[in-house]
Design an enzyme around this catalytic site. Structure first.
Site, mmCIF file in Angstrom:
data_model
loop_
_atom_site.group_PDB
_atom_site.id
_atom_site.type_symbol
_atom_site.label_atom_id
_atom_site.label_comp_id
_atom_site.label_asym_id
_atom_site.label_seq_id
_atom_site.Cartn_x
_atom_site.Cartn_y
_atom_site.Cartn_z
ATOM 1 N N VAL A 59 -2.767 6.392 -10.200
ATOM 2 C CA VAL A 59 -1.575 6.406 -9.358
ATOM 3 C C VAL A 59 -1.549 5.160 -8.466
ATOM 4 O O VAL A 59 -0.489 4.565 -8.245
ATOM 5 C CB VAL A 59 -1.514 7.701 -8.501
ATOM 6 C CG1 VAL A 59 -0.338 7.653 -7.528
ATOM 7 C CG2 VAL A 59 -1.406 8.926 -9.392
ATOM 8 N N CYS A 60 -2.718 4.752 -7.971
ATOM 9 C CA CYS A 60 -2.807 3.637 -7.018
ATOM 10 C C CYS A 60 -2.109 2.354 -7.502
ATOM 11 O O CYS A 60 -1.325 1.768 -6.752
ATOM 12 C CB CYS A 60 -4.261 3.349 -6.658
ATOM 13 S SG CYS A 60 -5.112 4.754 -5.898
ATOM 14 N N PRO A 61 -2.349 1.893 -8.750
ATOM 15 C CA PRO A 61 -1.684 0.657 -9.151
ATOM 16 C C PRO A 61 -0.167 0.777 -9.219
ATOM 17 O O PRO A 61 0.547 -0.202 -8.966
ATOM 18 C CB PRO A 61 -2.289 0.329 -10.517
ATOM 19 C CG PRO A 61 -2.925 1.576 -10.994
ATOM 20 C CD PRO A 61 -3.283 2.364 -9.771
ATOM 21 N N GLU A 63 1.682 2.506 -7.160
ATOM 22 C CA GLU A 63 2.142 2.391 -5.767
ATOM 23 C C GLU A 63 2.029 0.955 -5.268
ATOM 24 O O GLU A 63 2.962 0.424 -4.654
ATOM 25 C CB GLU A 63 1.303 3.274 -4.853
ATOM 26 C CG GLU A 63 1.422 4.749 -5.095
ATOM 27 C CD GLU A 63 0.544 5.528 -4.152
ATOM 28 O OE1 GLU A 63 1.076 6.444 -3.514
ATOM 29 O OE2 GLU A 63 -0.659 5.209 -4.030
ATOM 30 N N LEU A 64 0.877 0.348 -5.506
ATOM 31 C CA LEU A 64 0.647 -1.020 -5.031
ATOM 32 C C LEU A 64 1.626 -1.992 -5.696
ATOM 33 O O LEU A 64 2.129 -2.920 -5.056
ATOM 34 C CB LEU A 64 -0.796 -1.437 -5.283
ATOM 35 C CG LEU A 64 -1.846 -0.658 -4.485
ATOM 36 C CD1 LEU A 64 -3.241 -0.936 -5.017
ATOM 37 C CD2 LEU A 64 -1.756 -0.965 -3.007
#
Length: 187
Positions: A46-48, A50-51
């Protein structure tokens, strides 16, 4: 967790930004708007997304005098490796802060107990270093940079227009409210 309207706490860290390692502290935040965008770990799922979403809005944020600091408990070296190996992360031009000591993550109260990882959390800081907005989501719930942009615009509007507030779903250019006795029970 009473962090709204509190001042950010002192910190020192190294970040990866535009091909360089740079030292930063709370002094680098004051004088402009800032977003602290905490996420659990590099090389995840999920992090990439969002970033990358924030990276797509970074130029517009810069025009609004907003700096972005993404923060995880990974090192600045790991941030560089991720930046160099991922097309999505490779487009990031904002600060990718290494918080391997957990100082910043703990300062904001978003360290996952016993895990050494940050919660998925966003904080909007005003030019005085005071927290004006925050959002924390569960592990599987990604954040939306468009909604973050709306919150930044609302916070900046309220700062420039004391005595006015932005109602739900407010968008830039729309009508605001001026709280008063006359409005009680009429909204």
């Amino acid at each position: 967790m009473g962090v709204i309207n509190s001042e950010i706490k002192p910190f020192n860290a190294t970040a990866f930004k535009q091909g360089e390692f740079v030292d930063i502290s709370e002094a680098d935040v004051k004088g402009k708007w800032a977003i602290f965008f905490f996420y659990p770990a590099d090389f995840t799922f999920v992090c990439p997304t969002e970033l990358g979403d924030v990276a797509d809005h970074y130029e517009e944020l810069q025009k609004m005098d907003v700096e972005v600091f993404s923060v995880s408990t990974d090192t600045h070296f790991t941030h560089k490796a991720w930046h160099d190996s991922s097309e999505t992360i490779g487009k990031i031009n904002y600060y990718m802060v290494g918080d391997q000591t957990g100082t910043i993550t703990n300062n904001f109260g978003v360290m996952r107990e016993g895990q050494g990882l940050a919660d998925r959390a966003t904080f909007l800081i005003d030019p005085d270093g005071v927290i004006q907005a925050m959002e924390i989501t569960a592990e599987g719930i990604g954040r939306d940079a468009t909604e973050l942009m709306r919150k930044v615009k609302a916070a900046q509007y309220v700062r420039k227009h004391p005595g006015e507030v932005c109602p739900a779903k407010w968008q830039e250019g729309e009508e605001t409210l001026a709280p008063s006795l006359d409005l009680v029970g009429k909204i």
